[in-house]
Design a protein around this motif. Structure first.
Motif, PDB file in Angstrom:
ATOM      1  N   MET A  30      21.178  12.528  17.044  1.00  0.00           N
ATOM      2  CA  MET A  30      21.577  11.557  16.023  1.00  0.00           C
ATOM      3  C   MET A  30      20.371  10.726  15.606  1.00  0.00           C
ATOM      4  O   MET A  30      19.575  10.317  16.443  1.00  0.00           O
ATOM      5  N   SER A  31      20.229  10.477  14.293  1.00  0.00           N
ATOM      6  CA  SER A  31      19.164   9.631  13.758  1.00  0.00           C
ATOM      7  C   SER A  31      19.762   8.295  13.351  1.00  0.00           C
ATOM      8  O   SER A  31      20.639   8.241  12.493  1.00  0.00           O
ATOM      9  N   LEU A  32      19.293   7.228  13.989  1.00  0.00           N
ATOM     10  CA  LEU A  32      19.837   5.901  13.690  1.00  0.00           C
ATOM     11  C   LEU A  32      18.830   5.099  12.875  1.00  0.00           C
ATOM     12  O   LEU A  32      17.708   4.843  13.334  1.00  0.00           O
ATOM     13  N   PRO A  33      19.200   4.679  11.672  1.00  0.00           N
ATOM     14  CA  PRO A  33      18.309   3.857  10.854  1.00  0.00           C
ATOM     15  C   PRO A  33      18.253   2.429  11.379  1.00  0.00           C
ATOM     16  O   PRO A  33      19.053   2.016  12.221  1.00  0.00           O
ATOM     17  N   ARG A  57       9.823   7.900   2.624  1.00  0.00           N
ATOM     18  CA  ARG A  57       9.189   6.582   2.722  1.00  0.00           C
ATOM     19  C   ARG A  57       9.524   5.889   4.042  1.00  0.00           C
ATOM     20  O   ARG A  57      10.654   5.942   4.505  1.00  0.00           O
ATOM     21  N   ASP A  58       8.527   5.235   4.604  1.00  0.00           N
ATOM     22  CA  ASP A  58       8.733   4.438   5.816  1.00  0.00           C
ATOM     23  C   ASP A  58       8.913   2.961   5.505  1.00  0.00           C
ATOM     24  O   ASP A  58       9.263   2.183   6.400  1.00  0.00           O
ATOM     25  N   ASP A  59       8.655   2.566   4.273  1.00  0.00           N
ATOM     26  CA  ASP A  59       8.632   1.142   3.944  1.00  0.00           C
ATOM     27  C   ASP A  59       9.934   0.647   3.320  1.00  0.00           C
ATOM     28  O   ASP A  59       9.985  -0.478   2.824  1.00  0.00           O
ATOM     29  N   VAL A  60      10.978   1.463   3.326  1.00  0.00           N
ATOM     30  CA  VAL A  60      12.271   0.997   2.835  1.00  0.00           C
ATOM     31  C   VAL A  60      13.301   1.109   3.943  1.00  0.00           C
ATOM     32  O   VAL A  60      13.242   2.007   4.784  1.00  0.00           O
ATOM     33  N   ASP A  61      14.239   0.158   3.961  1.00  0.00           N
ATOM     34  CA  ASP A  61      15.282   0.122   4.993  1.00  0.00           C
ATOM     35  C   ASP A  61      16.508   0.921   4.602  1.00  0.00           C
ATOM     36  O   ASP A  61      17.286   1.323   5.466  1.00  0.00           O
ATOM     37  N   ALA A  62      16.710   1.114   3.303  1.00  0.00           N
ATOM     38  CA  ALA A  62      17.926   1.794   2.858  1.00  0.00           C
ATOM     39  C   ALA A  62      17.719   2.392   1.477  1.00  0.00           C
ATOM     40  O   ALA A  62      16.887   1.910   0.693  1.00  0.00           O
ATOM     41  N   LEU A  63      18.484   3.447   1.201  1.00  0.00           N
ATOM     42  CA  LEU A  63      18.604   3.988  -0.147  1.00  0.00           C
ATOM     43  C   LEU A  63      19.994   3.630  -0.643  1.00  0.00           C
ATOM     44  O   LEU A  63      20.990   3.975  -0.006  1.00  0.00           O
ATOM     45  N   ALA A 107      13.060  12.450  10.350  1.00  0.00           N
ATOM     46  CA  ALA A 107      11.831  11.798  10.811  1.00  0.00           C
ATOM     47  C   ALA A 107      11.718  10.346  10.349  1.00  0.00           C
ATOM     48  O   ALA A 107      11.056   9.535  11.004  1.00  0.00           O
ATOM     49  N   HIS A 108      12.351  10.027   9.217  1.00  0.00           N
ATOM     50  CA  HIS A 108      12.266   8.671   8.660  1.00  0.00           C
ATOM     51  C   HIS A 108      13.679   8.157   8.396  1.00  0.00           C
ATOM     52  O   HIS A 108      14.052   7.933   7.232  1.00  0.00           O
ATOM     53  N   PRO A 109      14.493   7.963   9.424  1.00  0.00           N
ATOM     54  CA  PRO A 109      15.906   7.606   9.201  1.00  0.00           C
ATOM     55  C   PRO A 109      16.067   6.273   8.497  1.00  0.00           C
ATOM     56  O   PRO A 109      15.407   5.294   8.835  1.00  0.00           O
ATOM     57  N   LYS A 110      16.925   6.271   7.509  1.00  0.00           N
ATOM     58  CA  LYS A 110      17.235   5.040   6.787  1.00  0.00           C
ATOM     59  C   LYS A 110      18.675   5.120   6.288  1.00  0.00           C
ATOM     60  O   LYS A 110      19.214   6.216   6.104  1.00  0.00           O
ATOM     61  N   LEU A 111      19.278   3.981   6.085  1.00  0.00           N
ATOM     62  CA  LEU A 111      20.651   3.948   5.601  1.00  0.00           C
ATOM     63  C   LEU A 111      20.744   4.524   4.190  1.00  0.00           C
ATOM     64  O   LEU A 111      19.899   4.240   3.337  1.00  0.00           O
ATOM     65  N   HIS A 132      26.191  12.360   2.395  1.00  0.00           N
ATOM     66  CA  HIS A 132      26.434  11.834   3.740  1.00  0.00           C
ATOM     67  C   HIS A 132      26.757  12.948   4.726  1.00  0.00           C
ATOM     68  O   HIS A 132      26.202  12.987   5.843  1.00  0.00           O
ATOM     69  N   LEU A 133      27.662  13.843   4.341  1.00  0.00           N
ATOM     70  CA  LEU A 133      28.093  14.880   5.274  1.00  0.00           C
ATOM     71  C   LEU A 133      26.983  15.901   5.523  1.00  0.00           C
ATOM     72  O   LEU A 133      26.822  16.393   6.641  1.00  0.00           O
ATOM     73  N   ALA A 134      26.221  16.231   4.489  1.00  0.00           N
ATOM     74  CA  ALA A 134      25.111  17.163   4.676  1.00  0.00           C
ATOM     75  C   ALA A 134      24.026  16.550   5.567  1.00  0.00           C
ATOM     76  O   ALA A 134      23.460  17.234   6.435  1.00  0.00           O
ATOM     77  N   LEU A 135      23.713  15.277   5.368  1.00  0.00           N
ATOM     78  CA  LEU A 135      22.696  14.623   6.191  1.00  0.00           C
ATOM     79  C   LEU A 135      23.149  14.503   7.645  1.00  0.00           C
ATOM     80  O   LEU A 135      22.335  14.617   8.565  1.00  0.00           O
ATOM     81  N   TRP A 136      24.441  14.278   7.860  1.00  0.00           N
ATOM     82  CA  TRP A 136      24.950  14.241   9.236  1.00  0.00           C
ATOM     83  C   TRP A 136      24.840  15.635   9.877  1.00  0.00           C
ATOM     84  O   TRP A 136      24.413  15.777  11.022  1.00  0.00           O
ATOM     85  N   THR A 137      25.202  16.657   9.123  1.00  0.00           N
ATOM     86  CA  THR A 137      25.182  18.024   9.637  1.00  0.00           C
ATOM     87  C   THR A 137      23.767  18.507   9.925  1.00  0.00           C
ATOM     88  O   THR A 137      23.492  19.081  10.986  1.00  0.00           O
ATOM     89  N   GLU A 138      22.863  18.287   8.985  1.00  0.00           N
ATOM     90  CA  GLU A 138      21.524  18.857   9.071  1.00  0.00           C
ATOM     91  C   GLU A 138      20.515  17.975   9.783  1.00  0.00           C
ATOM     92  O   GLU A 138      19.531  18.480  10.332  1.00  0.00           O
ATOM     93  N   ALA A 139      20.747  16.649   9.783  1.00  0.00           N
ATOM     94  CA  ALA A 139      19.747  15.741  10.347  1.00  0.00           C
ATOM     95  C   ALA A 139      20.322  14.758  11.351  1.00  0.00           C
ATOM     96  O   ALA A 139      19.569  13.981  11.946  1.00  0.00           O
ATOM     97  N   GLY A 140      21.629  14.769  11.552  1.00  0.00           N
ATOM     98  CA  GLY A 140      22.227  13.804  12.467  1.00  0.00           C
ATOM     99  C   GLY A 140      22.088  12.375  11.984  1.00  0.00           C
ATOM    100  O   GLY A 140      22.071  11.435  12.783  1.00  0.00           O
ATOM    101  N   LEU A 141      21.984  12.188  10.656  1.00  0.00           N
ATOM    102  CA  LEU A 141      21.751  10.857  10.088  1.00  0.00           C
ATOM    103  C   LEU A 141      23.070  10.174   9.768  1.00  0.00           C
ATOM    104  O   LEU A 141      23.913  10.725   9.047  1.00  0.00           O
ATOM    105  N   THR A 142      23.243   8.964  10.292  1.00  0.00           N
ATOM    106  CA  THR A 142      24.411   8.162   9.960  1.00  0.00           C
ATOM    107  C   THR A 142      24.267   7.601   8.545  1.00  0.00           C
ATOM    108  O   THR A 142      23.170   7.556   7.986  1.00  0.00           O
TER     109      THR A 142
END
Length: 311
Positions: free
Chosen positions: A1-4, A72-78, A101-105, A116-126
């Motif tokens: 899981m990738s946690l932003p 980008r590493d300099d943003v907290d969310a999209l 590699a660069h988890p963000k909301l 959302h569902l593709a990012l959870w499936t492929e990257a474990g991103l919440t």
């Protein structure tokens, strides 16, 4: 899981348009101004070439702008400009390694469900199923809706999901389950059937809503989920709002509530309705990809978020 990391009102966000453009340029400008008025630092990820028909740009341009923002590493969310349509066309162009590699909301709903569902499936991103720039911030969020948004993106956990006015859920099938909270727009969940981007929903708590779909269309989508074996594998199911579902008064029809009740017995766990979530101005913001508990008895239903959407 990738946690932003959490998003605070002084954080930096990038506004992306991976689906449709704003219906009115004034809505985009007003929404951007509203975000900046909260103290956010706001960048806009322009889609090269501008709108094309119902898309904010070509598939290559939309995917390119989204991937650049994901790297980008300099943003907290999209924060998504709006939903509409288009993400199904570019799911195979997304840089999932960059998302990991660069988890963000990622904030949005409706067509953004596919992302959302593709990012959870492929990257474990919440993710965060919540208000968008031109669709919601431009119209002005009421105080309760906005407070709920900041609670989720700020990383709160250990709370019951209730409507902005304190609205409770209604039980449709009894039981208790803990599982990963996933979902969004019913049409998009259904559209991902048979693709590699729909998560394994075994044991999950699925939440769904939709807009502009007549009861027979909602019936058909739930039937597809049943026939695909999805409903029986769920840990639990929560129905949000199904707005603009009216049919002509001279047409025979089930009500939406009747349709939902007919499919509740097919679920392998508790089922609730009445989640104040969907295509309405006042709504709950939902975390995507976190553990939650759904409890239903013959009198009440509770959806309890156990974990934070952020790290």
């Amino acid at each position: 899981m990738s946690l932003p990391r959490p998003l605070s009102p002084s954080g930096r966000v990038a506004v992306v348009a991976p689906a449709s453009a704003a219906l009115d340029a004034a809505d985009a400008a007003t929404g951007l101004a509203a975000l900046r008025a909260r103290g956010l630092q706001v960048d806009v990820a322009d889609v090269t070439g501008g709108p094309i028909a119902y898309l904010s740009g070509s598939d290559a341009a939309r995917a390119g702008a989204l991937n650049a923002a994901l790297r980008r590493d300099d943003v907290d969310a999209l924060v998504c400009l709006r939903g509409g349509y288009g993400l199904l066309r570019i799911l195979d162009r997304i840089d999932y390694e960059a998302a990991r590699a660069h988890p963000k909301l990622i904030v949005g709903y409706s067509d953004i469900t596919a992302l959302h569902l593709a990012l959870w499936t492929e990257a474990g991103l919440t993710g965060v199923s919540g208000p968008m720039v031109a669709s919601d911030w431009a119209k002005g969020l009421d105080a309760d809706t906005e407070a709920d948004f900041w609670r989720v993106v700020g990383g709160d956990a250990g709370y019951d999901v209730r409507g902005p006015g304190g609205e409770a859920l209604t039980p449709l099938a009894e039981g208790e389950t803990e599982g990963v909270l996933l979902g969004g727009n019913l049409a998009l969940v259904t559209a991902l059937l048979g693709t590699p981007y729909l998560p394994d929903l075994t044991g999950a708590i699925l939440f769904v809503e939709d807009v502009g779909e007549a009861p027979y269309r909602i019936d058909g989508m739930l039937a597809r989920l049943r026939l695909a074996g999805v409903l029986e594998r769920l840990g639990g199911l929560v129905f949000g709002l199904f707005t603009d579902a009216d049919v002509p008064p001279d047409r025979p029809t089930f009500s939406v509530d009747e349709v939902l009740a007919q499919y509740a017995p097919y679920v392998g766990g508790p089922v609730a309705s009445g989640l104040v979530y969907g295509h309405v101005p006042r709504k709950s913001t939902l975390p995507v990809g976190v553990r939650a508990r759904l409890t239903c008895d013959d009198r009440a239903a509770t959806l309890h978020v156990l974990d934070s959407v952020t790290g």
